[in-house]
Scaffold this active site. Structure first.
Site, PDB file in Angstrom:
ATOM      1  N   LYS B 102       0.827  -1.068   0.009  1.00  9.97           N
ATOM      2  CA  LYS B 102      -0.091  -0.088  -0.013  1.00  9.97           C
ATOM      3  C   LYS B 102       0.772   1.200   0.069  1.00  9.97           C
ATOM      4  CE  LYS B 102      -4.347  -1.799   0.306  1.00  9.97           C
ATOM      5  NZ  LYS B 102      -5.220  -1.763  -1.517  1.00  9.97           N
ATOM      6  N   GLU B 125      -9.548   6.398   3.451  1.00  7.80           N
ATOM      7  CA  GLU B 125     -10.901   4.912   3.565  1.00  7.80           C
ATOM      8  C   GLU B 125      -9.366   3.714   4.425  1.00  7.80           C
ATOM      9  OE1 GLU B 125      -9.894   5.506   0.807  1.00  7.80           O
ATOM     10  OE2 GLU B 125      -9.042   2.924   0.498  1.00  7.80           O
ATOM     11  N   SER B 398       1.408  -9.710  -0.991  1.00  9.41           N
ATOM     12  CA  SER B 398       1.343  -7.985  -0.498  1.00  9.41           C
ATOM     13  C   SER B 398       1.478  -7.808   0.952  1.00  9.41           C
ATOM     14  CB  SER B 398      -0.222  -7.698  -1.432  1.00  9.41           C
ATOM     15  OG  SER B 398      -1.212  -8.576  -0.658  1.00  9.41           O
TER      16      SER B 398
END
Lengths: 269, 415
Positions: B102, B125, B398
């Protein structure tokens, strides 16, 4: 007469009488089905000449807490798109003649089938459509269906809209243009934004369509202030809040009367 | 390194979206008018930044010195032996600063705002909290005010990340509406953005939402695939060849599109996205948008047209996944388009399979995966037995699993 023409007639009459049009919003199915019909009829009797019929959606991203809660309640009670159209039909049968503009987010309409929705809405007695998350760029199919059925496509303009966008969006509107008074979501506010008159004047430069202002209007006084500069006064959250609780119908009626007085107040020039 | 022989794409996959932000029938801009000028501005600023050498150099330097890129690829020797089939490599996004991919996008967007836009505040968010932490981190490093919206259900299941965001100086606002998860957090972040758009940038965390977000997020995440391509082809680091399959989990789909995109033109490489199968498809308690034709249909949610889990009346369905980051009703529009082209394929892994994936990777490789990434690992149990010893799989890991220890402890109990 088509939906577009019926809406035009309402604004033409108000213009001739040098006043604005009062347009209440109601969340269909809130607080329940029977009360919805009573509330809309009562608002009609106070002098509302145009209605915004809110079809509930699970993810109303342009709405503040009041309308979020109301539409969520309507949904949990099982209110469907078809129910909302059936309620419109009942109001027509009961003798209401004011134009109705259905307000819904795009997905419920898309899931229903755009063309089929417009056909069924017209058959039920809907005159215009307001879809806040559908800009003209994405609305080709809906506009084609509405044009064919004589249904008004009413887009929103916001204080952040550039002059170029105002011209573009206005060219896709029929019936009237919905001006969002504030940079924000729906909900009653204590004060009208100071730059509202400038915003309305900026839009006037690019269109002859009637301009109705909504978002944040809660009192007769605010309605009167808006009526001085615009052609229509749209009130949602304050009325939905009034519709809540035991005395809902009486409270909506009282607020409706106050708002009509405001919207119809003589204009000082 | 020689150019692999399979580079003969039949479709120009990288030519999309079109000028209006559509990937075929998907994507677009379905937002309130208030935001349209902000999206136009963002698109303009973003496109310019792609050609701005100074900006790109600054971003690259930060990715190297702050994020710790490039992240390695690891040959999973014991996992490979466990299945007895294809050689398995792992792209280690869990080793990026803040513990997940991210940060690649959060840093890119935050820097874009800081350098190129007249805005002073970020809203974001978060579902699993990974994007919220990444955004709070980028905001702290660049000195930007940051507000993160998070569903209260997710706050409960990702408590350490809530604390982490607050420690980083972000304000975390709990969202009580709807299902109190990622979708509702996005609604409230958009409402905040609509209200404060003049000074606020919405730092959307996945390849979702209105144009230009799906494209911009993809581009910021494509660093994963660019590195992986180079590493796989380099015999000193990787197998010295292209993988035969790449596997990544898909919620909104940003880690998947990030690793897939640079491989799109190498058509011999199977690109497999793994959605959240939750408690199984039949009962409807999942987030597998492509796997359940009853619930997952073309629709519009939060700015984009794509596959959306919804009821017959177009109301958005409640989703379920053990992983907060995959617990979302829609999927990035480019995934839907690539699937139509037959270039990517999608499958799902259930909650139980994901937990198996956690155990497997932890014990065989010494890597505790995030529950999201564990869905990709879980798919190996299906995929590896179908492939030969001479073949190669690359899994995009991830994120790391520290944030999920609470959930994992509850589910697996005493070990």
């Amino acid at each position: 007469m088509s939906g577009v023409e019926r809406i035009q007639a309402v604004f033409a009459r108000a213009k001739a009488e040098q006043r604005a049009v009062f347009m209440p919003y109601h969340a269909m199915g809130y607080p329940d089905r029977a009360a919805t019909l009573e509330i809309i009829r009562a608002l009609g009797e106070t002098g509302a000449e145009l209605f915004e019929i809110g079809i509930p959606h699970s993810d109303p991203l342009a709405d503040g807490p009041t309308i979020q809660t109301a539409t969520y309640t309507a949904l949990t009670q099982g209110t469907t798109v078809a129910d909302c159209l059936a309620m419109v039909r009942e109001l027509r049968i009961a003798g209401m003649t004011q134009p109705f503009c259905a307000m819904t987010y795009y997905n419920p309409l898309f899931a229903y089938g755009v063309r089929r929705f417009v056909e069924d809405a017209v058959a039920a007695g809907v005159d215009g459509l307001i879809v806040p998350d559908l800009p003209p760029e994405e609305a080709e199919e809906l506009e084609a269906a509405c044009r064919q059925a004589g249904v008004a496509t009413i887009y929103l303009l916001a204080p952040t809209s550039t002059d170029e966008r105002i011209r573009f969006v206005a060219s896709h509107c029929t019936g009237f243009i919905y001006l969002v008074s504030v940079t924000g979501i729906t909900g009653a506010r204590a004060d009208l934004p100071p730059d509202l008159a400038d915003f309305v004047a900026r839009v006037r430069k690019y269109t002859n369509l009637p301009l109705a202002v909504g978002f944040g209007i809660a009192t007769g006084e605010q309605a009167a202030a808006v009526a001085r500069i615009a052609d229509g006064v749209i009130v949602g959250s304050a009325l939905v809040k009034a519709a809540t609780g035991e005395a809902g119908l009486a409270q909506v009626t009282a607020l409706g009367k106050e708002l009509v007085m405001g919207a119809h107040a003589p204009r000082r020039d | 390194m020689s150019e692999p022989a399979t580079r003969h794409p039949t479709v120009n996959y990288t030519a999309w979206p079109d000028e209006s932000g559509h990937f075929g029938p998907y994507g677009g801009k379905f937002v309130p008018e208030t935001l349209m000028p902000a999206l136009d501005e963002l698109e303009e600023v973003y496109l310019k930044s792609k050609l701005d050498k100074e900006f790109q150099a600054e971003l690259e330097a930060l990715l190297r010195t702050f994020v710790g890129r490039p992240t390695p690829i690891t040959f999973a020797q014991r996992l490979t032996a466990h299945f007895g089939g294809p050689r398995i490599y792992i792209k280690r996004e869990d080793l990026a600063h803040t513990g997940a991919h991210k940060i690649n996008n959060a840093l890119g967007q935050a820097l874009l705002m800081k350098r190129k836009m007249k805005k002073t505040r970020i809203v974001a968010e978060t579902g699993a909290g990974q994007h919220g932490v990444a955004t709070a981190t980028a905001a702290a490093m660049l000195g930007i005010e940051c507000v993160v919206y998070m569903g209260t259900v997710d706050m409960a299941r990702q408590e350490p990340n809530v604390y982490r965001m607050r420690l980083l100086g972000a304000e975390v606002r709990g969202v009580e509406s709807g299902s109190k998860t990622l979708k509702d957090a996005i609604n409230d972040a958009i409402r905040d953005w609509v209200t404060n758009v003049r000074n606020t940038h919405y730092l959307l965390g996945s390849a979702l939402g209105p144009h230009p977000y799906p494209t911009m997020v993809r581009d910021f995440q494509s660093v994963i695939g660019r590195e992986a391509l180079r590493q796989m082809l380099d015999p000193e680091i990787g197998p010295g060849r292209l993988p035969d399959a790449i596997v990544a989990c898909v919620g909104g789909g940003s880690n998947a599109i990030g690793i897939f995109h640079p491989f799109l033109e190498y058509e011999s490489v199977r690109l497999i996205g793994v959605e959240a199968g939750g408690r199984g498809i039949a009962g409807g308690e999942h987030a597998a948008r492509f796997a359940d034709p009853k619930l997952g249909r073309l629709g519009v949610l939060q700015g984009a047209k794509s596959y959306v889990m919804q009821d017959a009346d177009g109301q958005i369905a409640l989703t379920h996944s053990i992983s907060a980051g995959l617990d979302y009703a829609s999927v990035g529009p480019e995934h839907a388009w690539l699937r139509d082209q037959g270039r990517t394929e999608y499958t799902y892994a259930t909650d139980d399979a994901a937990l198996e994936g956690v155990k497997l990777l932890s014990r065989l490789e010494g890597i505790i995966p995030a529950l999201e990434s564990a869905h990709a690992v879980a798919h190996l149990m299906e995929l590896a037995p179908q492939m030969g010893k001479d073949e190669v799989i690359l899994v995009n890991l991830s994120g790391r699993g520290d944030k999920d220890l609470g959930t994992i402890m509850k589910e697996l109990g005493q070990l």
